[in-house]
Write an enzyme that holds these catalytic residues in place. Structure first.
Site, PDB file in Angstrom:
ATOM      1  N   PRO A  28       4.185   0.330  -4.245  1.00  0.00           N
ATOM      2  CA  PRO A  28       5.225   1.135  -4.946  1.00  0.00           C
ATOM      3  C   PRO A  28       6.229   1.725  -4.005  1.00  0.00           C
ATOM      4  O   PRO A  28       5.816   2.043  -2.702  1.00  0.00           O
ATOM      5  CB  PRO A  28       4.473   2.464  -5.366  1.00  0.00           C
ATOM      6  CG  PRO A  28       3.188   2.649  -4.605  1.00  0.00           C
ATOM      7  CD  PRO A  28       2.892   1.302  -4.426  1.00  0.00           C
ATOM      8  N   MET A  29       7.443   1.516  -4.170  1.00  0.00           N
ATOM      9  CA  MET A  29       8.442   1.722  -3.222  1.00  0.00           C
ATOM     10  C   MET A  29       9.702   2.591  -4.150  1.00  0.00           C
ATOM     11  O   MET A  29      10.394   1.675  -4.756  1.00  0.00           O
ATOM     12  CB  MET A  29       9.046   0.660  -2.399  1.00  0.00           C
ATOM     13  CG  MET A  29       7.975   0.237  -1.293  1.00  0.00           C
ATOM     14  SD  MET A  29       8.753  -1.087  -0.458  1.00  0.00           S
ATOM     15  CE  MET A  29       8.332  -2.550  -1.597  1.00  0.00           C
ATOM     16  N   CYS A  89       2.724  10.468   0.014  1.00  0.00           N
ATOM     17  CA  CYS A  89       4.210  10.718   0.364  1.00  0.00           C
ATOM     18  C   CYS A  89       4.270  11.520   1.204  1.00  0.00           C
ATOM     19  O   CYS A  89       3.917  13.044   1.166  1.00  0.00           O
ATOM     20  CB  CYS A  89       4.946  10.971  -0.877  1.00  0.00           C
ATOM     21  SG  CYS A  89       6.843  11.281  -0.525  1.00  0.00           S
ATOM     22  N   LYS A 135      -3.523   6.546  -4.425  1.00  0.00           N
ATOM     23  CA  LYS A 135      -3.077   5.965  -3.242  1.00  0.00           C
ATOM     24  C   LYS A 135      -2.830   6.979  -2.290  1.00  0.00           C
ATOM     25  O   LYS A 135      -2.218   8.130  -2.440  1.00  0.00           O
ATOM     26  CB  LYS A 135      -1.477   5.234  -3.386  1.00  0.00           C
ATOM     27  CG  LYS A 135      -1.090   4.630  -2.415  1.00  0.00           C
ATOM     28  CD  LYS A 135      -0.079   3.436  -2.830  1.00  0.00           C
ATOM     29  CE  LYS A 135       0.659   2.882  -1.561  1.00  0.00           C
ATOM     30  NZ  LYS A 135       1.498   3.536  -0.561  1.00  0.00           N
ATOM     31  N   GLY A 177      -0.141  -2.036   4.642  1.00  0.00           N
ATOM     32  CA  GLY A 177       0.531  -1.602   5.732  1.00  0.00           C
ATOM     33  C   GLY A 177       0.868  -2.667   6.522  1.00  0.00           C
ATOM     34  O   GLY A 177       0.023  -3.505   6.991  1.00  0.00           O
ATOM     35  N   ASP A 178       2.184  -3.015   6.851  1.00  0.00           N
ATOM     36  CA  ASP A 178       2.424  -3.950   7.703  1.00  0.00           C
ATOM     37  C   ASP A 178       2.341  -5.825   7.442  1.00  0.00           C
ATOM     38  O   ASP A 178       2.222  -6.513   8.414  1.00  0.00           O
ATOM     39  CB  ASP A 178       1.889  -3.876   9.197  1.00  0.00           C
ATOM     40  CG  ASP A 178       2.202  -2.275   9.670  1.00  0.00           C
ATOM     41  OD1 ASP A 178       3.099  -1.682   9.040  1.00  0.00           O
ATOM     42  OD2 ASP A 178       1.373  -1.847  10.346  1.00  0.00           O
ATOM     43  N   GLY A 219       4.230  -4.082   0.524  1.00  0.00           N
ATOM     44  CA  GLY A 219       5.666  -3.130   0.294  1.00  0.00           C
ATOM     45  C   GLY A 219       7.037  -3.689   0.814  1.00  0.00           C
ATOM     46  O   GLY A 219       7.623  -4.579   0.404  1.00  0.00           O
ATOM     47  N   ARG A 220       7.215  -3.404   2.183  1.00  0.00           N
ATOM     48  CA  ARG A 220       8.462  -3.897   2.916  1.00  0.00           C
ATOM     49  C   ARG A 220       8.462  -5.479   2.902  1.00  0.00           C
ATOM     50  O   ARG A 220       9.438  -5.949   2.882  1.00  0.00           O
ATOM     51  CB  ARG A 220       8.524  -3.274   4.150  1.00  0.00           C
ATOM     52  CG  ARG A 220       8.803  -1.503   3.944  1.00  0.00           C
ATOM     53  CD  ARG A 220       8.793  -0.996   5.410  1.00  0.00           C
ATOM     54  NE  ARG A 220       7.297  -1.060   5.761  1.00  0.00           N
ATOM     55  CZ  ARG A 220       6.784  -0.457   6.805  1.00  0.00           C
ATOM     56  NH1 ARG A 220       7.754   0.223   7.760  1.00  0.00           N
ATOM     57  NH2 ARG A 220       5.430  -0.746   7.093  1.00  0.00           N
TER      58      ARG A 220
END
Ligand code: FMN
Length: 342
Positions: A16-17, A101, A140, A202-203, A224-225
């Site tokens: 989720p972003m 968050c 999460k 992550g990453d 994500g990213r």
């Protein structure tokens, strides 16, 4: 793999972003394959319970995105249970709770990563939700609040006992925000200790990293990213997992993705028989076109990373004031450059 009774077609998911992973973006990623689960941008439990239009809008999803988890944030067990029932009523497959968050606006209301500082209360939230709905409740979280409070292993066990059907862990602390790197050893340890599926986050920027993380022992990986930079990363990870070379993505493919995204956004949030429930309305963007331009600018800041001349494209997208200008920039950068190179 399964989360509760929900079958996931693959162990790779879009993380989720907020502000980024809207339904149009999720649909496009899903169409390219390899995506086993999408999670909505986080929405406020309070907003859902009060029936606030913008909250409902952020929680919307389409059939082609299934299985879908709607992520909610909040800290009050009763309100979270009521919000979970609304999410279930909307037809979501899973309701996910944001315990990661770190943004003060969220965390100060006893929600997001603040819940990690009160593990018993966090478990009570999950117990209340699990009692209220039939769909799986998932969590999460981050590694913890700070380096000296990395309590994800203990909290993950507590929420499992409280009825959570899966847990996702972003291996950074709230204090770290996005600095340093995610602690995947911690995540793998949690996966080892729990009976329910554990996702790591992550990453992961390259498909090979997604596969490497999967092999470290987690049941699934949330990207994500990496998806914002390369929407094909989940499809490429599945290629590798199934013994194929990861598919090649051409510049023209990348340009087409942005044009398709614009097309989907054009059809969204307009009152039409098949369209979304809510008319487009934004305090910041005065027109629908402007809203789309802003969306493309937000995606552009990630999508252009790692591309030759990416900073040039980013500047051009940020300067574009109309959809026509955006279209021309995309065609020139991705399509015409490809033709010229042949
Ligand atoms: C722009 C942005 C928005 C995010 N919004 C959320 C969110 O709404 N809910 C959530 O649980 N995590 C959110 N995250 C965290 C991501 O889901 C993910 O765990 C984190 O970025 C680490 O994974 P990555 O390195 O693959 O990006 C957000 C991250 C970014 C970069």
């Amino acid at each position: 793999m399964k989360i509760g009774s929900v079958d996931l077609p693959s162990p790779f998911a879009i993380a989720p972003m907020a502000g980024m992973t809207d339904t149009a973006f999720r649909r496009l990623v899903k169409r390219h394959g390899g995506c086993g689960l999408v999670v909505t941008e986080m929405v406020s439990a309070e907003g859902l319970v009060r029936g606030i239009d913008r909250t409902l809008e952020y929680a919307e999803f389409t059939e082609e995105e299934r299985p879908v988890a709607v992520q909610i944030f909040g800290g009050d067990p009763e309100k979270m249970a009521a919000a979970a029932q609304i999410v279930e009523g909307m037809g979501a497959d899973i309701v996910d709770v944001n315990m990661g968050c770190p943004v003060p606006k969220i965390a100060k209301h006893n929600a997001g990563c603040s819940l990690m500082r009160e593990p018993s209360h966090a478990a009570a939230v999950i117990a209340a939700m699990a009692k209220a709905v039939k769909i799986p409740v998932t969590v999460k979280m981050r590694a913890g609040w700070s380096d000296d409070q990395k309590n994800a292993p203990a909290l993950a066990r507590m929420v499992e006992e409280a009825g959570a059907a899966a847990v996702a862990v972003h291996g950074r602390t709230a204090i770290q925000s996005y600095s340093g790197s995610a602690d995947w050893d911690l995540v793998a340890g949690i996966a080892d200790a729990l009976t329910i599926p554990v996702f790591g986050s992550g990453d992961c920027i390259e498909a090979e990293q997604v596969i490497g993380r999967l092999r470290s022992g987690v049941e699934g990986v949330l990207v994500g990213r990496g998806v914002l930079r390369n929407p094909w990363i989940l499809a490429q990870a599945r290629d590798i997992a199934e013994g194929r070379a990861p598919r090649e993505v051409t510049m023209a493919d990348r340009g087409r993705f942005l044009l398709d995204y614009i097309e989907l956004l054009k059809q969204e949030r307009v009152r039409e028989p098949e369209g979304f429930r809510h008319a487009f309305e934004s305090p910041r963007a005065k027109t629908h076109d402007r809203w789309i331009v802003n969306k493309l600018r937000a995606l552009g800041s990630w999508y252009t990373k790692g591309l030759d001349n990416g900073s040039h494209l980013r500047t051009a997208v940020n300067a574009a004031e109309s959809l026509g200008a955006l279209h021309d920039i995309i065609v020139e950068f991705f399509m015409e450059a490809t033709v010229a190179a042949r």
